[in-house]
Motif scaffolding. Structure first.
Motif, mmCIF file in Angstrom:
data_model
loop_
_atom_site.group_PDB
_atom_site.id
_atom_site.type_symbol
_atom_site.label_atom_id
_atom_site.label_comp_id
_atom_site.label_asym_id
_atom_site.label_seq_id
_atom_site.Cartn_x
_atom_site.Cartn_y
_atom_site.Cartn_z
ATOM 1 N N ALA A 87 0.838 -1.206 0.000
ATOM 2 C CA ALA A 87 0.000 0.000 0.000
ATOM 3 C C ALA A 87 0.872 1.255 0.000
ATOM 4 O O ALA A 87 0.601 2.217 -0.737
ATOM 5 N N PHE A 88 1.945 1.268 0.812
ATOM 6 C CA PHE A 88 2.852 2.423 0.837
ATOM 7 C C PHE A 88 3.564 2.581 -0.508
ATOM 8 O O PHE A 88 3.735 3.695 -1.002
ATOM 9 N N GLN A 89 3.959 1.465 -1.104
ATOM 10 C CA GLN A 89 4.630 1.532 -2.406
ATOM 11 C C GLN A 89 3.682 2.050 -3.483
ATOM 12 O O GLN A 89 4.084 2.862 -4.327
ATOM 13 N N ASP A 90 2.443 1.610 -3.458
ATOM 14 C CA ASP A 90 1.454 2.118 -4.413
ATOM 15 C C ASP A 90 1.271 3.620 -4.259
ATOM 16 O O ASP A 90 1.215 4.362 -5.251
ATOM 17 N N ASP A 91 1.201 4.072 -3.016
ATOM 18 C CA ASP A 91 1.052 5.503 -2.758
ATOM 19 C C ASP A 91 2.270 6.271 -3.264
ATOM 20 O O ASP A 91 2.136 7.323 -3.892
ATOM 21 N N LEU A 92 3.446 5.735 -3.018
ATOM 22 C CA LEU A 92 4.674 6.386 -3.470
ATOM 23 C C LEU A 92 4.737 6.433 -4.995
ATOM 24 O O LEU A 92 5.091 7.456 -5.578
ATOM 25 N N ILE A 93 4.365 5.353 -5.638
ATOM 26 C CA ILE A 93 4.364 5.319 -7.108
ATOM 27 C C ILE A 93 3.396 6.356 -7.654
ATOM 28 O O ILE A 93 3.713 7.081 -8.613
ATOM 29 N N ASN A 94 2.221 6.464 -7.068
ATOM 30 C CA ASN A 94 1.257 7.477 -7.518
ATOM 31 C C ASN A 94 1.793 8.886 -7.316
ATOM 32 O O ASN A 94 1.641 9.753 -8.191
ATOM 33 N N THR A 95 2.421 9.128 -6.169
ATOM 34 C CA THR A 95 3.000 10.446 -5.886
ATOM 35 C C THR A 95 4.093 10.783 -6.893
ATOM 36 O O THR A 95 4.133 11.891 -7.431
ATOM 37 N N LEU A 96 4.972 9.827 -7.159
ATOM 38 C CA LEU A 96 6.052 10.051 -8.117
ATOM 39 C C LEU A 96 5.502 10.256 -9.533
ATOM 40 O O LEU A 96 6.004 11.102 -10.285
ATOM 41 N N SER A 97 4.480 9.514 -9.882
ATOM 42 C CA SER A 97 3.872 9.658 -11.196
ATOM 43 C C SER A 97 3.281 11.059 -11.367
ATOM 44 O O SER A 97 3.438 11.695 -12.426
ATOM 45 N N GLU A 98 2.608 11.556 -10.345
ATOM 46 C CA GLU A 98 2.049 12.909 -10.393
ATOM 47 C C GLU A 98 3.165 13.940 -10.526
ATOM 48 O O GLU A 98 3.032 14.921 -11.282
ATOM 49 N N GLN A 99 4.257 13.733 -9.802
ATOM 50 C CA GLN A 99 5.389 14.662 -9.867
ATOM 51 C C GLN A 99 5.996 14.671 -11.269
ATOM 52 O O GLN A 99 6.295 15.731 -11.821
#
Length: 72
Positions: free
Chosen positions: A18-30
């Protein structure tokens, strides 16, 4: 290994996922925001380049239009 140990490991893995998914989404938005910034900067650079091209020739005379220096 007991069922409790397996459940604890499974919970840990699910939490990490779940944390990795959140991080991937954050990085993708960036990355998406940076892509927009890069496009905007590229357009600004092109505009400045065009403006510089338009201004430069008017400030520089052709060699044959220049008056010779006084020592000639």
């Amino acid at each position: 290994m007991s069922n409790r140990d397996l459940e604890a490991r499974l919970d840990e893995l699910e939490t990490r996922l779940a944390f990795q998914d959140d991080l991937i989404n954050t990085l993708s938005e960036q990355v998406a925001r940076q892509e927009l910034d890069i496009r905007e900067l590229w357009a600004a650079k092109q505009l400045l380049h065009k403006q510089l091209k338009d201004v430069s020739p008017s400030n520089i005379r052709r060699e044959e239009d220049e008056t010779p220096p006084p020592h000639y």
